[in-house]
Design a protein around this motif. Structure first.
Motif, mmCIF file in Angstrom:
data_model
loop_
_atom_site.group_PDB
_atom_site.id
_atom_site.type_symbol
_atom_site.label_atom_id
_atom_site.label_comp_id
_atom_site.label_asym_id
_atom_site.label_seq_id
_atom_site.Cartn_x
_atom_site.Cartn_y
_atom_site.Cartn_z
ATOM 1 N N ALA A 12 0.832 -1.205 0.000
ATOM 2 C CA ALA A 12 0.000 0.000 0.000
ATOM 3 C C ALA A 12 0.867 1.256 0.000
ATOM 4 N N SER A 13 2.009 1.195 0.672
ATOM 5 C CA SER A 13 2.900 2.364 0.703
ATOM 6 C C SER A 13 3.420 2.689 -0.700
ATOM 7 N N LEU A 14 3.570 1.672 -1.539
ATOM 8 C CA LEU A 14 4.001 1.911 -2.922
ATOM 9 C C LEU A 14 2.921 2.646 -3.705
ATOM 10 N N GLN A 15 1.672 2.320 -3.463
ATOM 11 C CA GLN A 15 0.562 3.002 -4.140
ATOM 12 C C GLN A 15 0.453 4.457 -3.685
ATOM 13 N N ILE A 16 0.729 4.713 -2.429
ATOM 14 C CA ILE A 16 0.687 6.082 -1.915
ATOM 15 C C ILE A 16 1.762 6.928 -2.589
ATOM 16 N N LEU A 17 2.947 6.360 -2.760
ATOM 17 C CA LEU A 17 4.029 7.090 -3.440
ATOM 18 C C LEU A 17 3.657 7.434 -4.876
ATOM 19 N N ALA A 18 2.838 6.614 -5.506
ATOM 20 C CA ALA A 18 2.457 6.832 -6.899
ATOM 21 C C ALA A 18 1.694 8.138 -7.091
ATOM 22 N N ARG A 19 1.163 8.687 -6.040
ATOM 23 C CA ARG A 19 0.422 9.954 -6.128
ATOM 24 C C ARG A 19 1.344 11.161 -6.281
#
Length: 79
Positions: A12-19
């Motif tokens: 999930a932390s990887l998806q947050i960085l994608a923002r």
């Protein structure tokens, strides 16, 4: 915390960085850096504030690679 929750939160932390528009290599959790470094070999990168910056498009392509093919290295989820 059980291992499944730890894995879920890490991904999930990887998806947050994608923002973010620009992702710095040091923004990635340590367990994923080796895979990202392998993926970006030969790509044009930039430096911002003296740190290696990964553009959003390149980062999104890496996430797609992870989702379709997985990681190139064994991930230590407890790291």
């Amino acid at each position: 915390m059980n291992e499944l929750s730890l894995i879920s939160e890490s991904l999930a932390s990887l998806q947050i960085l994608a923002r973010k528009e620009v992702i710095f290599l040091e923004d990635l959790p340590k367990q994923f850096r080796r895979d990202m470094q392998s993926y970006i070999v030969g790509e044009t990168l930039s430096l911002r504030d003296g740190k290696m910056a990964i553009g959003r498009n390149l980062y999104m392509r890496w996430l797609l690679k992870i989702n379709t093919k997985g990681f190139d290295y064994e991930i230590d989820w407890k790291e």
